[in-house]
Design an enzyme around this catalytic site. Structure first.
Site, PDB file in Angstrom:
ATOM      1  N   CYS A   1       2.450  -3.235  -4.866  1.00 48.79           N
ATOM      2  CA  CYS A   1       1.067  -3.285  -4.390  1.00 48.79           C
ATOM      3  C   CYS A   1       0.381  -4.435  -5.118  1.00 48.79           C
ATOM      4  O   CYS A   1       0.310  -4.429  -6.346  1.00 48.79           O
ATOM      5  CB  CYS A   1       0.370  -1.959  -4.688  1.00 48.79           C
ATOM      6  SG  CYS A   1      -1.413  -1.956  -4.383  1.00 48.79           S
TER       7      CYS A   1
ATOM      8  N   CYS B   1      -0.357  -8.995   0.517  1.00 45.44           N
ATOM      9  CA  CYS B   1      -0.374  -7.531   0.426  1.00 45.44           C
ATOM     10  C   CYS B   1       0.958  -7.051   0.963  1.00 45.44           C
ATOM     11  O   CYS B   1       1.426  -7.547   1.997  1.00 45.44           O
ATOM     12  CB  CYS B   1      -1.533  -6.953   1.243  1.00 45.44           C
ATOM     13  SG  CYS B   1      -1.509  -5.151   1.396  1.00 45.44           S
TER      14      CYS B   1
END
Length: 269
Positions: free
Chosen positions: A78, A189
């Protein structure tokens, strides 16, 4: 069992299922390793959370899982979490902690037009370390930044079996649609490689998509490759989440497609 006689146990952690993009590259490279995946859906999305909350939830989940399955490495799959949790995790664990960093350096090396787009969460695009990466590696480039939560939600829905809303996707990317010389896109991302094909439909001028997942998989191998990789029959790849969700029964049926045996809910205080 001596630690050197077992295959490495690697935990992937994300607020959602975006980390699948990193996990699938690791499993492709290292198919016999023991993989755990935890998504903190009770805290999703991390881009809307304060740093203290992200640190607390990440530490709590990793420590809880480590008590049950002694870990050889933790991958923070992440980008948003990686900007804040790596130092406290490294202080708490005596194992490799691997984060994800937007691939700005390779993007600056491959772009022909020197016009790059950084697609990330709202939290990531505002971080000071993004400024530092651009200053260090892409000073000769124009770097557009787009922070979006909507694309994260679209990717989450896709992995849970829903169709991609191309109208919403095009609307979210509309500010870049007219940039004819935008030839390189940094997928900042881990959710975004999961919808790369759909993003490409919306931005046909982009020729290069920079996804760090394969490089992270190689990093995992480099750090843990001195371990015995013989699979243990009693070990199954396990998935964890932090709250029940509407599509849970359907999600569980598809677990084997991703190489997992079961999904368990764990609670984070």
């Amino acid at each position: 069992m001596d630690k050197k006689e077992k295959r490495p146990t690697v935990l992937f952690f994300d607020s959602g299922v975006g980390g699948f993009s990193v996990y699938r590259e690791a499993k492709k490279l290292l198919p016999n390793w023991h993989y755990l995946y935890c998504f903190d859906n009770a805290g999703f999305p991390y881009s809307e959370r304060k740093e203290e909350s992200i640190i607390h939830r990440t530490l709590a989940a990793c420590q809880l899982i480590n008590q049950r399955y002694p870990l050889d490495a933790i991958v923070i799959a992440c980008n948003t979490a990686s900007t804040v949790v790596l130092p406290p995790l490294r202080a708490a664990f005596d194992i490799p902690i691997i984060g994800t960093v937007p691939a700005i350096k390779p993007a600056s090396e491959i772009t022909k037009t020197k016009h790059i787009g950084l697609l990330a969460t709202k939290g990531t695009v505002k971080r000071h370390y993004i400024d530092e990466l651009i200053d260090k590696f892409a000073q000769d480039c124009i770097v557009e930044r787009l922070g979006t939560t909507k694309l994260v939600e679209i990717a989450e829905q896709k992995i849970r079996g829903h169709s991609v809303d191309l109208i919403s996707l095009k609307d979210e990317l509309s500010s870049w649609a007219g940039m004819a010389d935008l030839d390189t896109l940094v997928l900042g991302c881990t959710h975004f490689p999961l919808i790369k094909d759909e993003i490409q439909l919306c931005l046909p001028q982009v020729k290069y998509f920079m996804d760090p997942s394969a490089a992270i998989a190689k990093r995992i191998k480099y750090l843990l490759d001195d371990k015995n990789l013989q699979a243990q029959n009693e070990k199954y790849n396990q998935m964890f989440c932090t709250a029940h969700f509407p599509e849970e029964s359907q999600f569980k049926k598809a677990l084997h497609l991703w190489g997992f045996e079961s999904l368990e809910v764990i609670k984070i205080d």
